[in-house]
Scaffold this motif. Sequence first.
Motif, PDB file in Angstrom:
ATOM      1  N   LYS A 119       0.814  -1.220   0.000  1.00  0.00           N
ATOM      2  CA  LYS A 119       0.000   0.000   0.000  1.00  0.00           C
ATOM      3  C   LYS A 119       0.851   1.275   0.000  1.00  0.00           C
ATOM      4  CE  LYS A 119      -4.233  -0.404   2.212  1.00  0.00           C
ATOM      5  NZ  LYS A 119      -5.042  -0.665   3.426  1.00  0.00           N
ATOM      6  N   MET A 127      -3.630   8.024  10.978  1.00  0.00           N
ATOM      7  CA  MET A 127      -3.931   6.654  10.526  1.00  0.00           C
ATOM      8  C   MET A 127      -2.619   5.915  10.293  1.00  0.00           C
ATOM      9  SD  MET A 127      -6.131   4.393   9.771  1.00  0.00           S
ATOM     10  CE  MET A 127      -7.765   4.703   9.128  1.00  0.00           C
ATOM     11  N   LYS A 175      -0.962   2.419   8.950  1.00  0.00           N
ATOM     12  CA  LYS A 175      -1.376   1.273   8.126  1.00  0.00           C
ATOM     13  C   LYS A 175      -0.227   0.306   7.872  1.00  0.00           C
ATOM     14  CE  LYS A 175      -5.104   3.512   5.489  1.00  0.00           C
ATOM     15  NZ  LYS A 175      -5.750   3.656   4.177  1.00  0.00           N
ATOM     16  N   ALA A 200      -3.211  -6.279   3.957  1.00  0.00           N
ATOM     17  CA  ALA A 200      -4.346  -5.642   4.631  1.00  0.00           C
ATOM     18  C   ALA A 200      -5.644  -5.977   3.902  1.00  0.00           C
ATOM     19  CB  ALA A 200      -4.143  -4.143   4.646  1.00  0.00           C
ATOM     20  N   ASP A 213     -10.225  -5.519   4.843  1.00  0.00           N
ATOM     21  CA  ASP A 213     -11.300  -5.253   5.803  1.00  0.00           C
ATOM     22  C   ASP A 213     -10.811  -4.460   7.019  1.00  0.00           C
ATOM     23  OD1 ASP A 213     -13.060  -6.537   4.182  1.00  0.00           O
ATOM     24  OD2 ASP A 213     -13.193  -8.374   5.367  1.00  0.00           O
ATOM     25  N   GLY A 214      -9.886  -3.559   6.792  1.00  0.00           N
ATOM     26  CA  GLY A 214      -9.398  -2.696   7.875  1.00  0.00           C
ATOM     27  C   GLY A 214      -8.423  -3.381   8.815  1.00  0.00           C
ATOM     28  N   ARG A 215      -8.178  -4.709   8.628  1.00  0.00           N
ATOM     29  CA  ARG A 215      -7.167  -5.379   9.459  1.00  0.00           C
ATOM     30  C   ARG A 215      -5.836  -4.978   8.867  1.00  0.00           C
ATOM     31  NH1 ARG A 215     -10.335 -11.050  10.055  1.00  0.00           N
ATOM     32  NH2 ARG A 215     -12.279 -10.035   9.501  1.00  0.00           N
ATOM     33  N   ASN A 231      -5.102  -1.559   9.700  1.00  0.00           N
ATOM     34  CA  ASN A 231      -5.231  -0.129  10.000  1.00  0.00           C
ATOM     35  C   ASN A 231      -5.351   0.063  11.506  1.00  0.00           C
ATOM     36  OD1 ASN A 231      -5.437   0.174   7.274  1.00  0.00           O
ATOM     37  ND2 ASN A 231      -7.497   1.064   7.286  1.00  0.00           N
ATOM     38  N   GLU A 261      -0.750   7.739   7.362  1.00  0.00           N
ATOM     39  CA  GLU A 261      -1.536   8.566   6.445  1.00  0.00           C
ATOM     40  C   GLU A 261      -2.199   9.691   7.228  1.00  0.00           C
ATOM     41  OE1 GLU A 261      -3.227   5.331   3.337  1.00  0.00           O
ATOM     42  OE2 GLU A 261      -4.698   6.741   4.089  1.00  0.00           O
ATOM     43  N   LYS A 262      -2.204  10.862   6.645  1.00  0.00           N
ATOM     44  CA  LYS A 262      -2.932  11.974   7.260  1.00  0.00           C
ATOM     45  C   LYS A 262      -4.408  11.606   7.304  1.00  0.00           C
ATOM     46  CE  LYS A 262      -3.223  16.940   7.021  1.00  0.00           C
ATOM     47  NZ  LYS A 262      -2.636  18.144   6.471  1.00  0.00           N
ATOM     48  N   TRP A 263      -5.064  11.968   8.387  1.00  0.00           N
ATOM     49  CA  TRP A 263      -6.488  11.687   8.530  1.00  0.00           C
ATOM     50  C   TRP A 263      -7.255  12.383   7.402  1.00  0.00           C
ATOM     51  CZ3 TRP A 263      -8.829   8.046  11.014  1.00  0.00           C
ATOM     52  CH2 TRP A 263     -10.220   8.114  11.157  1.00  0.00           C
ATOM     53  N   PHE A 289     -13.336  12.853   5.565  1.00  0.00           N
ATOM     54  CA  PHE A 289     -14.292  12.696   4.452  1.00  0.00           C
ATOM     55  C   PHE A 289     -15.733  12.857   4.926  1.00  0.00           C
ATOM     56  CE2 PHE A 289     -13.257   8.360   5.957  1.00  0.00           C
ATOM     57  CZ  PHE A 289     -14.515   7.870   6.253  1.00  0.00           C
ATOM     58  N   ASN A 323     -14.543  -0.306   9.727  1.00  0.00           N
ATOM     59  CA  ASN A 323     -13.579  -0.427   8.618  1.00  0.00           C
ATOM     60  C   ASN A 323     -13.964  -1.450   7.550  1.00  0.00           C
ATOM     61  OD1 ASN A 323     -11.108   1.278   8.947  1.00  0.00           O
ATOM     62  ND2 ASN A 323     -11.184   0.330  10.973  1.00  0.00           N
ATOM     63  N   GLU A 368     -11.229   3.150  -4.628  1.00  0.00           N
ATOM     64  CA  GLU A 368     -11.899   3.650  -3.417  1.00  0.00           C
ATOM     65  C   GLU A 368     -11.488   5.106  -3.206  1.00  0.00           C
ATOM     66  OE1 GLU A 368     -10.957   1.163  -0.054  1.00  0.00           O
ATOM     67  OE2 GLU A 368     -11.420  -0.670  -1.133  1.00  0.00           O
ATOM     68  N   ASN A 412      -8.238   6.599  -1.934  1.00  0.00           N
ATOM     69  CA  ASN A 412      -7.854   5.788  -0.782  1.00  0.00           C
ATOM     70  C   ASN A 412      -6.994   4.623  -1.245  1.00  0.00           C
ATOM     71  OD1 ASN A 412      -7.617   4.385   1.627  1.00  0.00           O
ATOM     72  ND2 ASN A 412      -9.648   3.461   1.472  1.00  0.00           N
ATOM     73  N   HIS A 439     -14.718  -6.204  -6.927  1.00  0.00           N
ATOM     74  CA  HIS A 439     -14.661  -5.625  -5.574  1.00  0.00           C
ATOM     75  C   HIS A 439     -16.054  -5.572  -4.978  1.00  0.00           C
ATOM     76  CE1 HIS A 439     -14.004  -2.011  -2.879  1.00  0.00           C
ATOM     77  NE2 HIS A 439     -12.868  -2.644  -2.669  1.00  0.00           N
TER      78      HIS A 439
END
Length: 406
Positions: free
Chosen positions: A124, A162, A164, A169, A171-173, A175, A201-203, A206, A235, A274, A286, A293
């Motif tokens: 990522k 954030m 990561k 990664a 399903d948010g696992r 993050n 990553e900067k927040w 959104f 997530n 995304e 993102n 997907h």
Amino acid sequence: CQATPQDDALSLRSDESPVHGLSEVVVGVLGGGQLGRMMCQAASQMAIKVMVLDPQENCPASSLSYHHMVGSFDESTTVEEFARRCGVLTVEIEHVDVDTLEKLEKQGVDCQPKASTVRIIQDKYQQKVHFSQHGIPLPEFMKIDDLEGAKKVGQLFGYPLMIKSRRLAYDGRGNCVAKSEEELPSAVNALGGFHRGLYAEKWAPFVKELAVIVARGRDNSISCYPVVETIHRDNICHIVKAPANVKWKTRELATEVAFNAVNSLEGAGVFAVELFLTEDGQILLNEVAPRPHNSGHHTIESCYTSQFEQHLRAVVGLPLGDPSLKTPAAIMYNILGEEEGDLGFQLAHQLIKRALTIPGATVHWYDKPEMRKQRKMGHITIVGPSLSNIESNLAVVVEGKRSDDN
Ligand code: ATP
Ligand code: MG
Ligand code: MG
């Protein structure tokens, strides 16, 4: 399985023999989860042979595939053996052995999308570097190798921050959010430590998350699906609304960013982009998935060509189909495991029974042998005349309550 896929692949490579039906290319899919399963469903209608490689004997795609080779898609000799049996190799998951894909490509194996694309996407951090080099707008990001470095990034980007994992990664696992500098060590630990490869990553503040499925054919033609809104719970993608209820200008911008992102990658297939929509109307990327997907499941019922059919058309070299909506609106609701074991199955079954009473609803069950909390077990798509109409039908499914009940 009695057929000989090698022969099919070879007969396609010779230009003399006429093609029977749509395509005789045997499609090999690395991974046999729900995406592979739905690819097999689309393939069956076109009589395209899909083979899957998955370590789990009873994986979701197993019973529907032309052939299931039981083995790891992350293991070199297994992937090589699998590739020998296929005319074209594709993926339903990006966490595959990309070194082997590159080696196979050099030997003439047809990989779609290209191994270079899978390599960029599966890390990522590299993905972010790639897209920023191609002028794609995205939240600021930086590699972090130790606590001092993480603190510096925290001062630069602010909190919440954030954190990561670069790899593996889903399903948010992978993050973890640090709300302050004090939370940095626990966030890093939760992700397995710096040696696992992390970045920050900067927040992204959104207001909505959007997604666009982009298809690219072997002739490089590109076709974009309508912009959808994705709603995540913990997530994990939970609900998808099509089309996204945003301004026309926002849809245009989201489609443009998605198009440019995919245009910077190599190979055929569908890609999911995304996106974050910020309060001031900016679109930030993102991440991209180089495969069908979750944000495109609704297309099975709501679009002229589903993302799964489109992916197959793309990788075997058929013309791309029409990605537009054939119904005014659609909502996809993921059936996520709520409890482990039998209780989880019971709860899912109650939801399914209610969905079956709803006009315009279609239930998909992935036939996973084990129920686990938060696991994607199936999904429900409801199509209808408007998003608000579908939303009230969805409330009946989820809450078991009709609006005229009270
Ligand atoms: P997927 O299952 O989509 O592959 P993943 O594990 O790769 O998920 P991400 O897509 O990176 O994870 O993030 C999951 C969710 O976390 C996003 O959809 C979004 O809701 C939230 N998120 C991710 N990055 C940020 C960010 N920089 N700022 C705010 N929220 C974020
Ligand atoms: Mg991801
Ligand atoms: Mg994601």
